[in-house]
Design an enzyme around this catalytic site. Structure first.
Site, PDB file in Angstrom:
ATOM      1  N   LYS A   1      17.083  30.884  -1.262  1.00  0.00           N
ATOM      2  CA  LYS A   1      16.150  31.530  -0.347  1.00  0.00           C
ATOM      3  C   LYS A   1      16.180  33.037  -0.585  1.00  0.00           C
ATOM      4  O   LYS A   1      17.213  33.592  -0.931  1.00  0.00           O
ATOM      5  CB  LYS A   1      16.476  31.172   1.094  1.00  0.00           C
ATOM      6  CG  LYS A   1      17.921  31.351   1.508  1.00  0.00           C
ATOM      7  CD  LYS A   1      18.108  30.746   2.892  1.00  0.00           C
ATOM      8  CE  LYS A   1      19.510  30.976   3.430  1.00  0.00           C
ATOM      9  NZ  LYS A   1      20.449  29.924   3.058  1.00  0.00           N
TER      10      LYS A   1
ATOM     11  N   ASP B   1      16.952  38.652   8.123  1.00  0.00           N
ATOM     12  CA  ASP B   1      18.309  38.639   8.672  1.00  0.00           C
ATOM     13  C   ASP B   1      19.122  39.712   7.921  1.00  0.00           C
ATOM     14  O   ASP B   1      18.608  40.329   6.975  1.00  0.00           O
ATOM     15  CB  ASP B   1      18.913  37.233   8.615  1.00  0.00           C
ATOM     16  CG  ASP B   1      19.151  36.727   7.210  1.00  0.00           C
ATOM     17  OD1 ASP B   1      18.545  37.278   6.274  1.00  0.00           O
ATOM     18  OD2 ASP B   1      19.926  35.774   7.044  1.00  0.00           O
TER      19      ASP B   1
ATOM     20  N   SER C   1      25.867  36.742   6.301  1.00  0.00           N
ATOM     21  CA  SER C   1      24.466  36.537   6.652  1.00  0.00           C
ATOM     22  C   SER C   1      24.171  36.996   8.088  1.00  0.00           C
ATOM     23  O   SER C   1      24.348  38.155   8.400  1.00  0.00           O
ATOM     24  CB  SER C   1      24.100  35.076   6.423  1.00  0.00           C
ATOM     25  OG  SER C   1      22.720  34.922   6.504  1.00  0.00           O
TER      26      SER C   1
ATOM     27  N   THR D   1      19.938  18.718   3.325  1.00  0.00           N
ATOM     28  CA  THR D   1      19.893  19.989   4.032  1.00  0.00           C
ATOM     29  C   THR D   1      20.679  21.071   3.298  1.00  0.00           C
ATOM     30  O   THR D   1      21.786  20.827   2.841  1.00  0.00           O
ATOM     31  CB  THR D   1      20.531  19.813   5.429  1.00  0.00           C
ATOM     32  OG1 THR D   1      20.149  18.549   5.919  1.00  0.00           O
ATOM     33  CG2 THR D   1      20.076  20.868   6.371  1.00  0.00           C
TER      34      THR D   1
END
Ligand code: NAG
Ligand code: NAG
Ligand code: NAG
Length: 591
Positions: free
Chosen positions: A416, A300, A143, A378
């Site tokens: 995501k 990103d 990432s 989270t």
């Protein structure tokens, strides 16, 4: 080619031995990388603590065995493997190479592998798992980590990232399969195998069709579309975001030339992370100023996240926080959904999700508009799996987000997805422009309607586990009283406490927290009478105690100056009362 790779690793080790670099050697060989729900993330290099040919083979052998145990039909269904553009010349490691080794391992066991023939964004892997009905997916990517790192991210058959106890099961299977199988190295044979398929063309077509069908909301008059700049920060995003804009019939965004092609050296940025804000966006701002564009979109490097900046009337650029973008995208998606679903009862079937440390703005919108809002722990693995459960129950899930600039703008991908989010942002910006409204102005309108939500997040660095434990245990035994939490913090009165380490929630009748608890990490949330919420938690991967605070004001309270001051005071009170006692053992966040 593997012998070339091994000699690169061997000379790295010889170099370290020659330099007597004991600490560096320990970092490579001291302990095996831990396989968690996020898979693996580590530097590329020699040794069991690093990402290299051997650890990829060992990991994949374990994962393959675990899948064989979990699915009787693995050999019919198969897996998908994708990779980003990372490469590390000193160690010979690269995402593409690791992906082909992983493919060789599965193929040696007779498992069909859909191996992409070129780089893809991370969200293509979960999309492919669902689209082709596969047992699992692997994405080789680190990432937004620094350039020497790589990672191995794993998706389950439901198209979401794995959750516990799969991580423990896979970890155990890795330990039981450390010896490389004879064919695991043989990428040449594997690449010729009839079990190997390339899903690239089909998935490329189907993905853009899917987001066009499920995420695209309205036609925007071409002549009123605004100019937008996009940067992929030397990652994979460029061509995919261009295609997504095309699928939405939007003008293509201007691409930042120096950053549009994949480059594993990330030469123009210090860190390839758009969350770092302005430094990463300098070239984008320059291009936008030159072209007269007012909005910058930044992915990103693996294009699963999205940052947005907007030029203000003052000429300054405003980089929106992840929470502010959550408010804007959530509003836009609901606004469009409402117009397409005039039946007032349908809203009862509609869901939006966010992680518990993200802004509660969706809760405020949901409360007023009548749809459901849920929070999860989270990390997108929780939101992806919860979204899957809700979809299986026939519910509609239109949006999920986390403050770390992660957005799932429709249910085509249960993770995501920075590619669809970029196109939806383009659509929203263009729509607002037809009404001469900027993103900043729209954000204010949202806050005026649903209540201001102002947040402030930061962290302290702490390497000492004992200090961390004593800090949290003090809060659980406040004022020396066992199992007793603070009822106030400075001048602020606390109305509820939820402790997800112990599973306590003062606001439940049975005092038991609804969200899953984890003894191995620290996490306490305080709700304040003034509308404030503060969560303190440890990070699983970094030596940090993070805190997330938000002041949720009632609709109609527009005294922003006062609200900001109130939040600043609340944060000061938390630092003074909850962190101060051990503060000489904590380091503040570097400026
Ligand atoms: C598109 O916008 C232009 C300029 O604002 C306007 O003249 C034109 O009529 C619009 N076209 C449609 C189809 O709405
Ligand atoms: C658009 O908005 C700006 C600032 O809000 C204003 O100065 C300008 O006059 C508006 N333009 C039109 C055509 O309404
Ligand atoms: C506690 O629960 C009640 C009832 O569910 C709810 O109305 C209230 O907002 C909650 N309070 C806090 C501080 O979360």
């Amino acid at each position: 080619s593997w012998s070339k790779h091994l000699s690169a690793l061997a000379s790295m080790v010889q170099e370290l031995v020659k330099e007597k670099a004991v600490e560096a050697l320990k970092k490579c060989f001291a302990s095996r990388m831990e396989f968690g729900t996020a898979g693996l993330r580590a530097a590329m290099g020699p040794g069991i603590s690093c990402m290299n040919d051997l650890t990829i083979i060992q990991t994949t052998q374990g994962f393959c065995c675990y899948l064989e145990q979990s699915f009787g039909n693995l050999k019919e269904r198969g897996v998908v493997i994708g990779y980003d553009a990372r490469a590390h010349p000193p160690s010979g490691g690269s995402s593409k190479r690791f992906a082909s080794l992983a493919a060789a391992v599965f193929i040696s066991r007779g498992v069909p592998v859909h191996l992409f023939s070129d780089i893809t964004p991370t969200p293509f892997v979960p999309f492919t798992v669902s689209h082709l009905g596969l047992c699992a997916g692997i994405m080789v990517t680190a990432s937004h980590n620094p350039k020497q790192d790589n990672g191995y991210k794993v998706y389950w058959e439901n198209g979401a990232q794995i959750v516990s106890p799969h991580d423990k099961g896979i970890s155990k299977a890795i330990e039981e399969n450390l010896e490389p199988w004879p064919e695991s190295w043989n990428t040449e044979e594997a690449l010729k195998s009839p079990l190997l398929k390339d899903p690239y063309q089909d998935v490329h077509t189907q993905y853009f069709k899917a987001i066009q069908k499920h995420c695209h909301h309205r036609e925007i008059n071409k002549s009123s579309q605004v100019k937008i700049v996009h940067t992929s920060v030397h990652g994979v995003g460029h061509t995919f975001v261009q295609s997504a804009f095309k699928a939405f019939d939007l003008h293509p965004p201007y691409a930042v030339e120096e950053q549009k092609d994949p480059d594993p050296e990330f030469p123009t940025v210090k860190y390839p992370n758009p969350e770092e804000g302005e430094g990463v966006l300098t070239l984008s701002f320059a291009l936008a100023d030159k072209e007269g564009a007012s909005v910058v979109l930044a992915n990103d490097p693996d294009a699963d996240r999205l940052a947005i900046a907007e030029k203000q009337e003052s000429g300054q650029w405003r980089v929106f926080s992840g929470n502010e973008l959550g408010a804007l995208l959530g509003w836009w998606i609901f606004h469009c959904w409402r117009q397409q679903n005039p039946d007032t009862a349908a809203v009862k079937n509609l869901y939006m999700l966010s992680s518990t440390v993200s802004s509660k703005i969706l809760r405020a919108i949901a409360l007023k508009e009548g749809f459901h809002f849920e929070e999860t722990l989270t990390g997108f693995k929780w939101m992806g799996n919860r979204a899957r459960d809700l979809l299986d129950q026939g519910k509609t899930v239109v949006f999920a987000f986390e403050e770390a600039i992660g957005y799932m703008c429709c249910s085509a991908v249960l993770d995501k997805d920075g590619v669809s989010a970029a196109a939806i942002a383009g659509e929203m910006v263009s729509y607002l422009a037809t009404k001469n409204i900027s993103l900043s102005q729209q954000l204010t309108t949202i806050y005026e309607e649903y209540g201001y939500h102002i947040s402030k997040n930061s962290y302290f660095i702490c390497h000492d586990q004992d200090v961390i434990r004593s800090l949290f245990d003090r809060l659980r035994n406040y004022g020396g009283q066992k199992d007793s939490y603070p009822t106030e913090c400075g001048r602020f009165s606390i109305s509820a406490v939820r402790d997800l380490t112990t599973g306590y929630d003062s606001n439940q009748t049975d005092k038991k927290a609804v969200l899953p608890t984890s003894r191995s990490s620290q996490m306490i949330t305080f709700t304040f009478s003034n509308g404030g919420v503060a969560t303190m938690r440890t990070s699983g991967t970094e030596p940090k105690i993070k805190y997330y605070t938000e002041l949720c004001a009632a609709p109609g309270n527009s005294d922003v100056t006062h609200l900001k001051k109130e939040l600043d005071d609340l944060v000061d009170a938390i630092v003074e009362n909850f962190f101060e006692p051990v503060k000489n053992k904590l380091q503040p966040k570097p400026e």
